[in-house]
Enzyme design. Structure first.
Site, PDB file in Angstrom:
ATOM      1  N   GLU A   1       0.858  -1.176   0.000  1.00  0.00           N
ATOM      2  CA  GLU A   1       0.000   0.000   0.000  1.00  0.00           C
ATOM      3  C   GLU A   1       0.895   1.226   0.000  1.00  0.00           C
ATOM      4  OE1 GLU A   1      -3.246  -0.802   2.882  1.00  0.00           O
ATOM      5  OE2 GLU A   1      -3.117   1.358   3.166  1.00  0.00           O
TER       6      GLU A   1
ATOM      7  N   ASP B   1      -5.946  10.088   9.913  1.00  0.00           N
ATOM      8  CA  ASP B   1      -4.677   9.486  10.293  1.00  0.00           C
ATOM      9  C   ASP B   1      -4.125  10.047  11.590  1.00  0.00           C
ATOM     10  OD1 ASP B   1      -3.920   7.564   8.210  1.00  0.00           O
ATOM     11  OD2 ASP B   1      -4.138   9.287   6.882  1.00  0.00           O
TER      12      ASP B   1
END
EC number: 4.2.1.20
Lengths: 407, 272
Positions: B49, B60
């Protein structure tokens, strides 16, 4: 609150999926938050349809917020400018000193109905944070306020106020440490504490239903203005001017006039050092469509779609985005969006203080500055309303610094 | 068969789940990130990824935020990200690559153009954190046309009714967000994960990878057994950050240390 059922009205938006016009607004959040937004939407729709909720809201607006706020004819300012007749909608007289409490009161009542016990909020100038901390004290709820570290520094009185009210103030150091970063951090907190936490958004931006809900709680400003102007002058105003960061005070005063085509609506963005200086917060004038903080709207961004840091002397306007409904009103041309610089706002701050004995918030000073620009060329029978969204006590340190005075 | 489907099918044959490490493009610089990407398959990555840095990564945690900031500082743009992918594809035709990021830079680049260019560069799937299925229609045409999977996140908060909607818009694999929270903070228990996977398996035949909160080789091994794969992001980025000098620049330790981290995870995932 708004009756959202009328067709052929500019007041009927957003669509059930939260869109204004062609794809503005919407819900752009991580999957973890989607179920919460859907739950919030359902809870708000139920509350909105419940006369008891409306009654409760109106009770607190009257007896706690102190509404209605007066519509003040600014005689000396009008005489000095020698043109249009200037009225001031006195939102700075609300409890906690700004229009923010209108929305916060509505949402805290909703959070209580939803059984939430912990409130998180973002704040820029600290007005929304103070309002949120205030209602949390009133209802005995836990309150966490995210505030950019830069703003914590330039808005010390409000930080202290929030702490006195029992809130935890978390300085956010990521990015430039302003409202955008505080918003990111508040969203992260909400994602991590979904079970007991209510995210109390302070402006008409963010994922649906926030832009519509915050607007609905703020339209009391415009509704009162309409009636008060009717009483004072027997007609509608010709021009309504309000400052825009995210745009909640402007949307609150604009919305009830959207279908009155004769009323010019002017939103004043913070031009910072100047619209073309690169140091500005004028998202509509100098931004383009993009997606941030859960909605598609006008954003200050670079050619790669990275969000720019905004700049304004006013912490409350220092945000690179704007509510999606404003973006829509701009695109369809129903409202005009103009810029006022830091210096113009500082001048207006002093003019208003000296002619009317009203110390306005630096945010509101942007709206006053535009009125000062345009009123002289208007005829004396033109009725202008300027929304004084907040009082300027919190800004005296910033203003003193810019005037070279040490306190 | 797509690279993603082929890889999960092959792993099923081997009787194990996938290790899916994460790296942030241009973190701490283009060449180091490319060296990491090139070294990962050999270190045991089954799929990879790649994070596309964004100025405001609101889902995040601090570790990925800082990685994104380093990437942006080093000049990460979508063209640079795709340049890195093309360079990788010169020597590796099989390892599936997933791009993960936020919508605004992609929309700014142009959805159609982005899907065409990403596919040409050798990307197999997209995870767009802030694009729920309700808003995804404009992307679904271009991804179909260019053979890209849209990998959907499913969270503990996603109820059964919503799960059906999300899965209707998913392809490639399903990314189960194991905690309600931001990346790199807490971890879910095996019992929670097992219960979640039972629910997901009943609703989809797609492979399921677990992400958010997987930090140790043991957690990766356990998650890859419960599901079909384990994504490890923050732990590797923290390892990377520890090797940087005072100015956040790469050192001689950066690439070997991070790849050693991948190797440790991979060995645990492969252990029977």
């Amino acid at each position: 609150m708004t009756d959202g059922t009328r067709s052929n009205s500019l007041r009927s938006g957003p669509s059930p999926s939260g869109h204004f016009g062609d794809g503005l607004g919407g819900r752009f959040v991580a999957e973890t938050l989607m179920p919460l937004l859907l739950e919030l939407n359902a809870a708000y729709e139920t509350a909105k349809a419940d006369p008891e909720f409306r009654k409760e809201f109106e009770f607190y607006l009257r007896d706690y917020v102190g509404r209605p706020s007066p519509l003040w004819f600014a005689r000396r300012l009008t005489e000095q400018l020698g043109g249009a007749k200037i009225y001031m909608k006195r939102e700075e007289l609300n409890h906690t000193g700004s229009h923010k409490l209108n929305n916060v009161m509505g949402q805290i009542l909703l959070a209580r109905r939803m059984g939430r016990s912990r409130i998180v909020a973002e704040t820029g100038a600290g007005q929304h944070g103070v309002a949120t901390a205030t209602v949390c004290a009133l209802f005995g709820m836990k309150c966490v306020i995210y505030m950019g570290a830069t703003d914590v520094e330039r808005q010390k009185p409000n930080v202290f106020r929030m702490k006195l009210l029992g809130a935890e103030v978390v300085p956010v150091t990521s990015g430039a440490g302003t409202l955008k970063d505080a918003m990111n951090e508040a969203m992260r907190d909400w994602v991590a504490n979904v079970a007991d936490t209510y995210f109390l958004v302070g402006t008409v931006a963010g994922p649906h239903p926030y832009p519509a809900m915050v607007r609905d709680f703020q339209t009391v400003i415009g509704e009162e203005t309409k009636m008060q102007m009717q009483d004072a002058e027997g007609r509608l105003p010709d021009v309504v001017i309000a400052a825009i960061g995210g745009g909640s005070n402007a949307m609150g005063i604009f919305h009830p006039f959207l279908d009155d085509a004769s009323v010019r609506l002017i939103g004043v963005e913070a031009a910072g050092h100047g619209l073309d200086s690169g140091k500005t917060a004028a998202s509509i004038s100098r931004g383009r469509r993009g997606v941030l903080h859960g909605n598609r709207t006008y954003l200050l961004q670079d050619e790669n779609g990275q969000i720019d840091e905004a700049h304004s002397i006013s912490a409350g306007l220092d945000y690179p985005g704007v509510g999606p409904e404003h973006s829509w009103l701009h695109e369809i041309g129903r409202a005009e969006y103009v810029g006022v610089t830091d210096d113009e706002a500082l001048d207006a701050f002093q003019t208003c203080t000296q002619t009317e004995g009203i110390i306005p918030a630096l945010e509101s000073a942007h709206a006053i500055a535009h009125a000062i620009k345009v009123a002289p060329s208007m005829s004396p029978d033109t009725l202008v309303v300027v929304n004084i969204s907040g009082r300027g006590d919190k800004d005296i340190f910033t203003v003193a610094e810019h005037l070279g005075v040490s306190l | 068969m797509s690279r993603i489907a082929a890889r999960f099918a092959a792993l099923k044959e081997q009787g194990r789940g996938a290790l899916i490490p994460y790296l942030e493009a241009c973190d701490p610089d283009f060449d180091t990130a490319l060296a990491l990407l090139r070294g990962m398959p050999e270190a045991g990555a089954d799929l990879i990824e790649i994070g596309m840095p964004f100025s405001d990564p609101s889902a995040d945690g601090p570790i990925i935020q800082r990685a994104a900031q380093r990437g942006l500082k080093a000049g990460a743009t979508l063209p640079r990200v795709l340049e890195m992918v093309s360079a990788f594809r010169q020597n590796d035709a099989d390892t599936p690559l997933i791009l993960m990021g936020y919508l605004n830079p992609i929309e700014s680049y142009g959805l159609e153009r982005f899907c065409a260019d990403a596919s040409k560069a050798g990307i197999d799937g997209l995870i767009i954190v802030d694009l729920p299925p309700e808003e995804a229609a404009p992307l679904e045409g271009p991804t179909r046309e260019h053979g890209l999977d849209i990998i959907r996140l499913v969270a503990p908060t996603t109820d059964d009714e919503r799960l059906r909607l999300v899965l209707n818009h998913a392809s490639g694999f399903v990314y189960y967000v194991s905690i309600t929270g931001i990346t790199g903070t807490r971890s879910a228990s095996d019992d929670d994960l097992t219960a979640a996977l039972t629910r997901l398996r009943a609703a989809t035949d797609l492979p399921v990878a677990i992400g958010f909160g997987i930090r140790t080789p043991e957690q990766a091994a356990s998650a890859s057994r419960i599901a079909d794969g384990a994504v490890v992001a923050s732990a590797l980025l923290a390892t990377l950050a520890d090797t940087l000098d005072a100015n956040d620049q790469a050192t001689a330790q950066t690439v070997p240390t991070v790849l050693q981290g991948v190797r440790a995870l991979s060995e645990a995932v492969r252990r029977k």
